[in-house]
Scaffold this active site. Structure first.
Site, PDB file in Angstrom:
ATOM      1  N   GLY B  40       0.827  -1.204   0.000  1.00 29.36           N
ATOM      2  CA  GLY B  40       0.000   0.000   0.000  1.00 29.36           C
ATOM      3  C   GLY B  40       0.854   1.243   0.000  1.00 29.36           C
ATOM      4  N   GLY B  42      -0.865   4.443  -0.045  1.00 27.00           N
ATOM      5  CA  GLY B  42      -1.744   5.570   0.261  1.00 27.00           C
ATOM      6  C   GLY B  42      -1.124   6.366   1.395  1.00 27.00           C
ATOM      7  N   LEU B  43      -1.926   7.175   2.063  1.00 29.44           N
ATOM      8  CA  LEU B  43      -1.366   7.993   3.136  1.00 29.44           C
ATOM      9  C   LEU B  43      -0.639   7.134   4.152  1.00 29.44           C
ATOM     10  CD1 LEU B  43      -4.141  10.629   3.758  1.00 29.44           C
ATOM     11  CD2 LEU B  43      -1.873  10.963   2.800  1.00 29.44           C
ATOM     12  N   ALA B  44      -1.264   6.033   4.549  1.00 27.39           N
ATOM     13  CA  ALA B  44      -0.659   5.203   5.584  1.00 27.39           C
ATOM     14  C   ALA B  44       0.610   4.518   5.065  1.00 27.39           C
ATOM     15  CB  ALA B  44      -1.671   4.169   6.075  1.00 27.39           C
ATOM     16  N   SER B 284     -19.098  17.053  -0.826  1.00 26.80           N
ATOM     17  CA  SER B 284     -18.513  17.288   0.500  1.00 26.80           C
ATOM     18  C   SER B 284     -19.540  17.618   1.571  1.00 26.80           C
ATOM     19  CB  SER B 284     -17.509  18.426   0.406  1.00 26.80           C
ATOM     20  OG  SER B 284     -17.120  18.807   1.693  1.00 26.80           O
ATOM     21  N   ARG B 330     -23.192  12.008  10.325  1.00 23.21           N
ATOM     22  CA  ARG B 330     -23.407  11.283   9.071  1.00 23.21           C
ATOM     23  C   ARG B 330     -24.397  10.135   9.190  1.00 23.21           C
ATOM     24  NH1 ARG B 330     -17.171  11.039   6.737  1.00 23.21           N
ATOM     25  NH2 ARG B 330     -17.109  13.255   6.280  1.00 23.21           N
ATOM     26  N   GLU B 425      -6.914   2.782   6.923  1.00 18.76           N
ATOM     27  CA  GLU B 425      -8.294   2.306   6.902  1.00 18.76           C
ATOM     28  C   GLU B 425      -8.366   0.781   7.025  1.00 18.76           C
ATOM     29  OE1 GLU B 425     -10.685   4.164   3.840  1.00 18.76           O
ATOM     30  OE2 GLU B 425     -12.363   2.792   4.173  1.00 18.76           O
ATOM     31  N   ARG B 435     -16.977   7.030  12.032  1.00 19.53           N
ATOM     32  CA  ARG B 435     -15.814   7.923  11.948  1.00 19.53           C
ATOM     33  C   ARG B 435     -16.271   9.358  11.766  1.00 19.53           C
ATOM     34  NH1 ARG B 435     -13.180  10.365   7.895  1.00 19.53           N
ATOM     35  NH2 ARG B 435     -14.127   9.178   6.218  1.00 19.53           N
ATOM     36  N   LEU B 441      -7.810  10.799   7.344  1.00 19.38           N
ATOM     37  CA  LEU B 441      -6.505  11.258   6.861  1.00 19.38           C
ATOM     38  C   LEU B 441      -5.556  11.365   8.043  1.00 19.38           C
ATOM     39  CD1 LEU B 441      -7.648  14.018   4.336  1.00 19.38           C
ATOM     40  CD2 LEU B 441      -7.224  11.602   3.920  1.00 19.38           C
TER      41      LEU B 441
HETATM   42  C1  FAD Z   1     -14.462  10.444  -1.839  1.00 20.71           C
HETATM   43  C2  FAD Z   1     -13.786  10.343  -0.504  1.00 20.71           C
HETATM   44  C3  FAD Z   1     -13.522  11.479   0.235  1.00 20.71           C
HETATM   45  C4  FAD Z   1     -12.898  11.408   1.482  1.00 20.71           C
HETATM   46  N1  FAD Z   1     -12.648  12.556   2.166  1.00 20.71           N
HETATM   47  C5  FAD Z   1     -12.030  12.490   3.362  1.00 20.71           C
HETATM   48  C6  FAD Z   1     -11.719  13.674   4.076  1.00 20.71           C
HETATM   49  O1  FAD Z   1     -12.012  14.794   3.644  1.00 20.71           O
HETATM   50  N2  FAD Z   1     -11.074  13.563   5.257  1.00 20.71           N
HETATM   51  C7  FAD Z   1     -10.711  12.356   5.770  1.00 20.71           C
HETATM   52  O2  FAD Z   1     -10.100  12.325   6.837  1.00 20.71           O
HETATM   53  N3  FAD Z   1     -10.989  11.210   5.091  1.00 20.71           N
HETATM   54  C8  FAD Z   1     -11.632  11.249   3.920  1.00 20.71           C
HETATM   55  N4  FAD Z   1     -11.912  10.077   3.243  1.00 20.71           N
HETATM   56  C9  FAD Z   1     -11.396   8.792   3.753  1.00 20.71           C
HETATM   57  C10 FAD Z   1      -9.895   8.640   3.463  1.00 20.71           C
HETATM   58  O3  FAD Z   1      -9.600   9.188   2.208  1.00 20.71           O
HETATM   59  C11 FAD Z   1      -9.402   7.202   3.458  1.00 20.71           C
HETATM   60  O4  FAD Z   1      -9.903   6.517   4.545  1.00 20.71           O
HETATM   61  C12 FAD Z   1      -7.879   7.133   3.537  1.00 20.71           C
HETATM   62  O5  FAD Z   1      -7.302   7.958   2.574  1.00 20.71           O
HETATM   63  C13 FAD Z   1      -7.353   5.736   3.398  1.00 20.71           C
HETATM   64  O6  FAD Z   1      -5.950   5.741   3.315  1.00 20.71           O
HETATM   65  P1  FAD Z   1      -5.103   4.400   3.329  1.00 20.71           P
HETATM   66  O7  FAD Z   1      -3.684   4.796   3.212  1.00 20.71           O
HETATM   67  O8  FAD Z   1      -5.503   3.594   4.500  1.00 20.71           O
HETATM   68  O9  FAD Z   1      -5.578   3.585   2.052  1.00 20.71           O
HETATM   69  P2  FAD Z   1      -5.616   3.945   0.484  1.00 20.71           P
HETATM   70  O10 FAD Z   1      -5.309   5.357   0.203  1.00 20.71           O
HETATM   71  O11 FAD Z   1      -6.883   3.374  -0.024  1.00 20.71           O
HETATM   72  O12 FAD Z   1      -4.410   3.145  -0.106  1.00 20.71           O
HETATM   73  C14 FAD Z   1      -4.431   1.759  -0.293  1.00 20.71           C
HETATM   74  C15 FAD Z   1      -3.148   1.354  -0.962  1.00 20.71           C
HETATM   75  O13 FAD Z   1      -3.024  -0.043  -0.911  1.00 20.71           O
HETATM   76  C16 FAD Z   1      -2.740  -0.566  -2.174  1.00 20.71           C
HETATM   77  N5  FAD Z   1      -3.295  -1.918  -2.211  1.00 20.71           N
HETATM   78  C17 FAD Z   1      -4.504  -2.345  -1.783  1.00 20.71           C
HETATM   79  N6  FAD Z   1      -4.611  -3.678  -1.934  1.00 20.71           N
HETATM   80  C18 FAD Z   1      -3.455  -4.100  -2.470  1.00 20.71           C
HETATM   81  C19 FAD Z   1      -2.952  -5.364  -2.867  1.00 20.71           C
HETATM   82  N7  FAD Z   1      -3.661  -6.489  -2.728  1.00 20.71           N
HETATM   83  N8  FAD Z   1      -1.721  -5.421  -3.411  1.00 20.71           N
HETATM   84  C20 FAD Z   1      -0.964  -4.290  -3.559  1.00 20.71           C
HETATM   85  N9  FAD Z   1      -1.383  -3.073  -3.195  1.00 20.71           N
HETATM   86  C21 FAD Z   1      -2.616  -2.985  -2.647  1.00 20.71           C
HETATM   87  C22 FAD Z   1      -3.330   0.398  -3.158  1.00 20.71           C
HETATM   88  O14 FAD Z   1      -2.679   0.309  -4.391  1.00 20.71           O
HETATM   89  C23 FAD Z   1      -3.045   1.716  -2.439  1.00 20.71           C
HETATM   90  O15 FAD Z   1      -1.729   2.117  -2.708  1.00 20.71           O
HETATM   91  C24 FAD Z   1     -12.553  10.151   1.999  1.00 20.71           C
HETATM   92  C25 FAD Z   1     -12.822   8.997   1.272  1.00 20.71           C
HETATM   93  C26 FAD Z   1     -13.474   9.078   0.049  1.00 20.71           C
HETATM   94  C27 FAD Z   1     -13.853   7.830  -0.649  1.00 20.71           C
END
Ligand code: FAD
Ligand code: FES
Lengths: 247, 637
Positions: B40, B42-44, B284, B330, B425, B435, B441
């Site tokens: 992954g 993403g942010l995390a 939003s 929500r 997440e 949440r 984020l």
């Molecule tokens: C439209 C929308 C708006 C939002 N707005 C807000 C907001 O304003 N404020 C807020 O706090 N939160 C918001 N959220 C929630 C927030 O964006 C997410 O919960 C958060 O960004 C998740 O981050 P993450 O790093 O956990 O996962 P993600 O960003 O989903 O990253 C997952 C990563 O894992 C990788 N991955 C997954 N499975 C596999 C696999 N099997 N093999 C290899 N790679 C894999 C993907 O490629 C990706 O890189 C919003 C969500 C949505 C849908």
């Protein structure tokens, strides 16, 4: 509405590829362009033909994954709009639509409409950052930044890295992409320490990655779904020149 | 399965500091000898990868995206919370902690939430230092906005693109480490299994999405940061690629899965326009500051909204929750919209929509002010629906958005499998049953920048980890299993597409395990899902071959996992005989139709242990202790 689609099909990188014609009926104007392709794919699969591969993910115009050349225009006819945000009401019954991948030496085709844009990542790895380790930061409000300055930085930072600028440019130049990143940091106090080295290093890798050179046509600006201004290219040029002088 | 939450002793404000001191360290010269596999970006994931590489670990990071910058985090709009108290409005670490525990309807672990509130302030500092262009006021200082569930202004934002800017910040830090050769990045590479050796997580099996090559990667620890599972509903606000595969396969290898039934349905999304719908778009939460939500009083009223006089409109949130009005949380706003539509008062062609009306605020503030505040959202709405929200009210409807459930982790973010850590997440920890906006984020970056870099060192320093390579039989075995599954999918050669199964599952989940749930519906879903799954394995049509870029195959693998996972979600929802946060059981409500918690029997996280496909998993419980926040009824009246 009924449409005739001409779609680039290419099995893999080594295949020569060709345009293939598909007829699609009963397309609703409320569909997005990609939903129209979903419907086509569903139909192809049922008929036993492999679906058309295209890149997409967020479908909200922010991740920069979608990337289609539609009737010769990167992201299609509507200004300031990514492919995924384009809707079929921009087209009319009986239209012929030509759908091709981004074409640039730096973006080799993976399959059908999917290209490999890792050259962009390489450019960022060469300097598209501020070198600060986690834990080094002082309190965020210790660095006041005027609203105007912050807004300019944000305008530049809005780039989604889709590559439409490269695809639309007859030279396949990546100047707008690089300029956006360089300008984001050049307009912030945090970005000053590495400012000129950054411009120089990113441009060097941009050249290495087979992007072409910029001849000031500004097709990039017109194609950009996020309205990144070509003025940033002037900023990049200035910083790049300065980097040469201060070496 | 033993659930030891490893919460440090001592007063809540001191726990994390004391724990940081008590944890064992890895000598700087030795860090490079430890290989960390992060799935992954993403942010995390990106923040964890960058930070651990800065510390000197040998980091290998995987994403199925074509670039780490495209992770779903990029789509977050509204903002990120932090207890900075820059507005001098009485915010504090304690208040953010309190709001989060209450917002989660008292179903989260206090110690984790407190730590989250503590490190939230460091996140903003770090991001600004990286050049994240947060909004500023005219004096040049950082600006804030308010979000639901809080009475202070603590949300930092970058226009409507906060997630994008934060992710690009983490991506730039990650890119710097990739450029320096400290992180090896694997794009378009999907994790398909977790490998255990002697009970410890020692590596993963991946498929290269471009070539189909199935490969093993051995390491000393594995970190999953693979996001949420809202796409089990087929239609959600999540990006198309979001899936449960990584977390689910870890579950099948023995990691406990906590509270899968806790899902968040966001009240303001653009309604479905037809069968072709592929995903839903979020509008939003901030719009509810100035928009008024209503439906006609009369059932089946087909008049244009402008022709319905005020006396014949029901501003139902203002009526039912006079003190919070349109800014009710929500879960409550979503359920009320559903009720109105169930009563036959929904609007739009499908009847599945309610109005979000800006008429009055345009009258009061002028169109310019509204445009300044929400211009980009109005434009997006118009692009999708072809309607002008300055003239006609927006139509909105709730949609699946976020999943609070996830792999169970202890205070160190380690799952029930030693060595397997889970961030963002994908884990279950901090948001309880609901949440608050702008807190996901915060949590992703807290986990990645400020928690895992410490706790992973403790894991390495306190375990003796034998060196192994990909030649170990455990890898060969897992590879063979993955290959077999791929072949199986390609060889069903049935007549239905993967999407058709995904849609069918999504409908069952939405109808029976969505905004409102009850025993009958859940039991029905528990019968339907296995039969959909059975048909899938007998009748799915996956064309093409493994050794090529094959979208159909990718998708089929993910949907196959959703078809097992959905069953666990429904079971969890069935067993939780109470309503809390996003989990609303119609049998458990007050006379006014509000959620009724049962603290006596359900003050715990439910953690499921896999027993085999189609077999009921074993239920475990982590009892939640509330020592700092008194359990109370959440009221927004
Ligand atoms: C439209 C929308 C708006 C939002 N707005 C807000 C907001 O304003 N404020 C807020 O706090 N939160 C918001 N959220 C929630 C927030 O964006 C997410 O919960 C958060 O960004 C998740 O981050 P993450 O790093 O956990 O996962 P993600 O960003 O989903 O990253 C997952 C990563 O894992 C990788 N991955 C997954 N499975 C596999 C696999 N099997 N093999 C290899 N790679 C894999 C993907 O490629 C990706 O890189 C919003 C969500 C949505 C849908
Ligand atoms: S799919 Fe994300 S920008 Fe188009």
């Amino acid at each position: 509405m009924n449409l005739t689609l001409h779609i680039w099909r290419q099995k893999d990188r080594n295949d020569t590829g060709k345009m293939t014609i598909y007829k699609l009926e009963d397309v609703s104007p409320d569909m997005s362009f990609l939903e129209m392709l979903d419907v086509l794919n569903e139909k192809l699969e049922v008929e036993g033909e492999e679906p058309v591969a295209f890149d997409h993910d967020c479908r909200e115009g922010i991740c920069g994954t979608c990337s289609l050349m539609i009737n010769g225009k990167a992201h299609g006819p509507r200004a300031s709009t990514t492919t995924c945000q384009l809707h079929m009401r921009e087209f009319k019954d009986g239209d012929e639509i030509f759908i091709e991948p981004w074409r640039a030496e730096a973006f080799p085709i993976v399959r059908d409409l999917v290209v490999d844009r890792s050259a962009f990542d390489k450019v960022i790895q060469a300097g598209g950052y501020i070198s600060v380790n986690t834990g080094n930061a002082q309190d965020a409000n210790c660095i006041p930044i005027s609203k105007e300055q912050a807004d300019i930085a944000m305008d530049a930072a809005a780039c989604i890295g889709c590559g439409a600028c490269v695809a639309q440019c007859k030279n396949s130049s990546a100047m707008l992409f690089v300029a956006a990143k360089v300008s984001q940091f050049a307009n912030l106090p945090q970005g000053q320490a590495e400012r000129y080295a950054r411009a120089k290093n990113m441009v060097a890798v941009m050249d290495d990655q087979h992007f072409g050179s910029c001849t000031n046509q500004y097709e990039c600006e017109a194609a950009c779904p996020k309205d990144i201004s070509a003025d940033f290219i002037a900023q990049l040029n200035r910083d790049f020149m300065k980097a040469g002088l201060t070496k | 399965m033993k659930l030891d939450s490893k919460i440090p002793s001592g007063p809540i404000e001191k726990k994390w500091d004391q724990h940081k001191f008590d944890m064992k360290l890895v000598n700087p010269a030795n860090k490079r000898k430890f290989k960390v596999i992060i799935v992954g970006s993403g942010l995390a994931g990106a923040s964890a990868a960058a930070t651990m590489a800065e510390l000197g670990y040998d980091v290998h990071c995987f994403t199925f995206h074509d670039s780490p910058r495209r992770a779903h985090s990029i789509a977050a709009q509204g903002g990120i919370n932090a207890a900075k108290n820059y507005q001098n409005d009485g915010d504090s670490i304690y208040r953010l902690f309190y709001d989060t525990v209450k917002g989660g309807d008292f179903r989260s672990r206090e110690a984790n939430v407190y730590r989250l509130a503590q490190v939230s302030v460091n996140i903003i500092d770090q991001c600004v230092a990286q050049g994240v262009p947060f909004a500023r006021d005219y004096g040049g200082y950082l600006a804030n906005r308010s979000f639901g569930g809080a009475q202070v202004s603590r949300t930092f934002y970058a226009r409507g693109q906060t997630g994008q800017q934060l992710l690009l910040g983490a991506y730039s830090a990650l890119s710097r480490q990739i450029g320096a050769g400290k992180v090896k990045m694997y794009n378009r590479t999907e994790m398909l299994d977790l490998v255990l050796v002697d009970g410890h997580a020692r590596g993963i099996i991946t498929r290269n999405l471009k070539t189909g090559k199935v490969e093993s990667h051995a390491g000393d620890a594995v970190v999953l940061a693979t996001g949420g599972y809202s796409n089990v509903f087929f239609l959600s606000t999540n990006a198309m690629g979001c899936n449960v595969t990584a977390a689910y396969r870890a579950y099948k290898k023995g990691a406990g899965f906590a509270n899968p039934c806790y899902t968040q349905i966001h009240p303001t999304c653009i309604p479905v326009s037809g069968d072709h719908q592929s995903k839903l778009t979020l509008m939003s939460e901030s719009l509810r500051n100035d928009g008024r939500i209503w439906v006609p009083k009369q059932q089946g009223d087909k008049r244009k909204p402008s022709e319905i006089p005020d006396a014949e409109r029901d501003y139902y949130l203002e009526r039912k929750y006079p003190s919070f009005g349109n800014l009710a949380p929500r879960d409550i706003a979503s359920r009320s919209a559903k009720e109105a539509c169930d009563e036959g008062r929904g609007v739009g062609e499908t009847g599945l929509g309610v109005y979000l009306d800006f008429r009055d605020s345009i009258k009061r503030l002028g169109k310019d002010v509204i445009e300044q505040r929400y211009g980009n959202l109005f434009e997006m709405y118009e692009r999708i629906t072809d309607e002008n929200p300055y003239q006609v009210p927006m139509r909105i409807f709730p949609a699946p958005h976020y999943t609070m459930g996830g792999l169970w982790v202890d205070y160190n973010l380690m799952s029930t499998i030693p060595g397997l850590h889970v961030l963002g997440e994908a884990n279950f920890s901090d948001h309880g049953a609901n949440r608050l906006g702008a807190s996901a984020l915060m949590q992703g970056l807290a986990d990645g920048y400020f928690v895992i870099p410490y706790t992973i060192g403790h894991y390495f320093a306190s375990h003796k980890i034998e060196k192994i390579t990909e030649d170990h039989p455990a890898f060969k075995e897992a590879e063979a299993e993955v290959n077999q599954k791929i072949n199986k999918l390609l060889n069903v050669k049935g007549s239905r597409t993967t999407d058709s199964f995904h849609k069918e599952l999504g409908r069952v989940m939405w109808d029976n395990c969505g905004m409102a749930r009850n025993k009958k519906g859940l039991e029905e879903a528990l019968k339907k899902i296995p039969s959909i799954r059975e048909e899938f394995w007998n009748n799915v049509k996956v064309l093409g071959e493994n050794e090529n870029y094959n979208v159909a195959l990718e998708k089929a693998g993910r949907v196959a996992d959703f078809l097992e996972f959905g069953e666990m979600m429904c079971l969890d929802a069935l067993r939780r005989e109470e309503s809390c946060g996003g989990h609303f059981r119609t049998e458990h409500q007050t006379e006014e139709g509000e959620a009724k918690r049962n603290d006596k029997d359900f003050s715990h996280a439910t953690v499921w242990e896999f027993q085999g496909v189609g077999k009921e998993p074993v239920e475990h419980r982590e009892q939640l202790e509330f020592e700092n926040v008194a359990l109370a009824v959440r009221s927004y009246k």
